[in-house]
Enzyme design. Structure first.
Site, mmCIF file in Angstrom:
data_model
loop_
_atom_site.group_PDB
_atom_site.id
_atom_site.type_symbol
_atom_site.label_atom_id
_atom_site.label_comp_id
_atom_site.label_asym_id
_atom_site.label_seq_id
_atom_site.Cartn_x
_atom_site.Cartn_y
_atom_site.Cartn_z
ATOM 1 N N ASP A 121 -8.409 -5.439 14.085
ATOM 2 C CA ASP A 121 -8.209 -4.002 13.865
ATOM 3 C C ASP A 121 -7.879 -3.805 12.392
ATOM 4 O O ASP A 121 -6.720 -3.648 12.009
ATOM 5 C CB ASP A 121 -7.086 -3.506 14.770
ATOM 6 C CG ASP A 121 -6.899 -1.996 14.699
ATOM 7 O OD1 ASP A 121 -7.719 -1.322 14.038
ATOM 8 O OD2 ASP A 121 -5.929 -1.493 15.287
ATOM 9 N N SER A 122 -8.909 -3.814 11.575
ATOM 10 C CA SER A 122 -8.732 -3.855 10.125
ATOM 11 C C SER A 122 -9.017 -2.505 9.487
ATOM 12 O O SER A 122 -9.595 -1.604 10.089
ATOM 13 C CB SER A 122 -9.681 -4.894 9.517
ATOM 14 O OG SER A 122 -11.026 -4.500 9.749
ATOM 15 N N THR A 123 -8.612 -2.394 8.232
ATOM 16 C CA THR A 123 -9.052 -1.280 7.397
ATOM 17 C C THR A 123 -10.518 -1.511 7.030
ATOM 18 O O THR A 123 -11.127 -2.501 7.431
ATOM 19 C CB THR A 123 -8.201 -1.205 6.124
ATOM 20 O OG1 THR A 123 -8.298 -2.456 5.417
ATOM 21 C CG2 THR A 123 -6.732 -0.955 6.470
ATOM 22 N N ASP A 124 -11.092 -0.606 6.257
ATOM 23 C CA ASP A 124 -12.477 -0.770 5.825
ATOM 24 C C ASP A 124 -12.608 -1.954 4.861
ATOM 25 O O ASP A 124 -11.606 -2.416 4.291
ATOM 26 C CB ASP A 124 -12.980 0.514 5.158
ATOM 27 C CG ASP A 124 -13.352 1.577 6.179
ATOM 28 O OD1 ASP A 124 -13.559 1.224 7.355
ATOM 29 O OD2 ASP A 124 -13.431 2.755 5.808
ATOM 30 N N GLN A 126 0.834 -1.206 0.000
ATOM 31 C CA GLN A 126 0.000 0.000 0.000
ATOM 32 C C GLN A 126 0.867 1.255 0.000
ATOM 33 O O GLN A 126 2.074 1.197 0.214
ATOM 34 C CB GLN A 126 -0.923 -0.004 1.222
ATOM 35 C CG GLN A 126 -0.214 -0.174 2.540
ATOM 36 C CD GLN A 126 -1.043 -0.936 3.557
ATOM 37 O OE1 GLN A 126 -2.261 -0.858 3.579
ATOM 38 N NE2 GLN A 126 -0.377 -1.684 4.430
ATOM 39 N N PRO A 147 -7.514 -5.261 0.175
ATOM 40 C CA PRO A 147 -7.002 -6.389 0.958
ATOM 41 C C PRO A 147 -7.784 -6.650 2.238
ATOM 42 O O PRO A 147 -7.819 -7.771 2.733
ATOM 43 C CB PRO A 147 -5.561 -5.968 1.278
ATOM 44 C CG PRO A 147 -5.218 -4.942 0.267
ATOM 45 C CD PRO A 147 -6.491 -4.228 -0.054
ATOM 46 N N GLY A 207 -3.655 -12.190 7.960
ATOM 47 C CA GLY A 207 -4.459 -12.511 9.128
ATOM 48 C C GLY A 207 -5.534 -13.533 8.845
ATOM 49 O O GLY A 207 -5.844 -14.376 9.709
#
Length: 286
Positions: free
Chosen positions: A156-159, A31, A163, A139
Site C-alpha cells: 500500500d504505497s504512495t505513487d 514528509q 521515497p 519496507g
C-alpha cells in the site's frame, strides 16, 4: 471564498479540495503531513501535498486490495502490509478469521500515530487486535532482509516518486517473490493508467518480469482522479485466480463490506481495452 488545497496530480491536471477546517499540519522526519476536513470527502490526509486517504471513500480501495487476494487464497494465515500507515488496509485484512498474524512495515511512525488519533472511525479495531503488529522501518529493506515468509503481501504505497519509487522496481518485486510462500499472492498499488500511463507500464512491466503470473485488476475510487485505479496481482500460480464465485461467496459469508462482492471480485479482472493494451505493452517491455 473558502480556502482550498490543490493537489498537482500530473502535468496539466490539478485537483482542489475546499477546506472546511484544517485539523492538523506538521513536518515529520520523512514528509509534510496535512489533515483537512472537506464537505464531500470528510477527513482528507495529504502527504507532501498528495492525497493519500479520505474517510469517505477509503473503504473502496482498502476492500479491493485486501479481500481480492485474501478471499482467493483461502488460507491466508500470515499477511504482510508494506506501507499503509493509515491502517485502513489492516482493518480489512483483520476481518478474515483465517489470518493468524498481520505484520505492517511503515517507514514513518508519525503517520501511524497520527492515523490512530484521527481515523479511529475505521482503524480503531486494528490496535486492539492481538494478531496485529507494526514495525517502523523501510519496507524495501524488510523485504530484502527478513527470514519470514508470508501467504499474502500487500504493498500500500504512495505513487512511484520520491521515497516510494523503490517499491515499484524489479529488485523490490524480486524480494517480494522471495518472501512469499508457495502459492502466495502479492498485490501492489499500480496507479491510474489513464493519467499515469508511463508509471503503469513501468511498474506493471517490472512486476510481470519477476512473477510468472501477473494480472492487473481495477477499482474505482473517487479520490484517485482519472478513471480506474489498477492493483497489480502477482503469484507463482494461477490457482487462486481460478476460484469460482460460489467458493468466494462461501468464504465471504458474514463479512461486512461496502464495495467488495464475490461477483465484483471476478469482474475486476475484466479490463477496459486501453488498460489491457497498456498491460500487454508492459509485458513486452515496450
Amino acid at each position: 471564498m473558502k480556502k482550498t488545497v490543490t493537489e498537482t496530480l500530473h502535468d496539466g491536471v490539478q485537483l482542489s479540495f475546499a477546506v472546511e477546517e484544517v485539523l492538523h499540519e506538521e513536518a515529520t522526519g520523512h514528509q509534510r503531513l496535512q489533515l483537512i476536513r472537506n464537505r464531500r470527502f470528510g477527513k482528507v490526509l495529504l502527504l507532501d501535498g498528495a492525497v493519500q486517504v479520505t474517510s469517505a471513500d477509503e473503504f473502496m480501495y482498502h476492500e479491493m486490495m485486501a479481500h481480492v487476494p485474501l478471499m482467493a487464497h483461502g488460507d491466508p494465515a500470515d499477511v504482510l502490509i508494506i506501507g499503509g500507515g493509515d491502517c485502513g488496509l489492516a482493518e480489512e485484512v483483520l476481518k478474515h478469521r483465517r489470518v493468524k498474524s498481520l505484520t505492517q512495515v511503515e517507514i514513518d511512525a508519525s503517520v501511524v500515530d497520527f492515523a490512530r488519533q484521527h481515523f479511529g472511525e475505521f482503524n480503531a479495531p486494528v490496535f486492539d487486535d492481538p494478531r496485529f503488529s507494526v514495525e517502523i522501518g523501510d519496507g524495501s529493506a524488510f523485504a530484502r532482509e527478513t527470514d519470514r515468509r508470508f501467504d499474502v503481501v500487500l504493498v500500500d504505497s504512495t505513487d512511484p516518486a520520491g521515497p516510494g519509487a523503490v517499491l515499484f522496481t524489479r529488485e523490490f518485486y524480486g524480494n517480494l517473490k522471495r518472501i512469499l510462500k508457495p502459492g502466495g499472492i502479492a498485490v501492489t498499488q499500480n496507479s491510474v493508467p489513464f493519467l499515469q500511463k508511463n508509471e503503469f507500464v513501468a511498474g506493471f512491466g517490472a512486476l510481470a518480469s519477476v512473477f510468472p503470473v501477473a494480472r492487473p485488476y481495477v477499482v474505482a475510487v473517487p479520490t484517485y482522479f482519472g478513471g480506474f485505479m489498477t492493483l497489480g496481482w502477482a503469484s507463482d500460480s494461477e490457482q487462486a485466480l481460478q476460484v469460482d464465485q460460489k467458493t468466494l461467496e462461501e468464504r465471504a459469508a458474514g463479512m461486512e463490506t461496502r464495495y467488495y462482492t464475490p461477483a465484483l471480485h471476478q469482474a475486476a479482472f475484466v479490463l477496459p481495452r486501453y488498460i489491457a493494451d497498456l498491460a500487454e505493452k508492459a509485458r513486452k517491455g515496450v
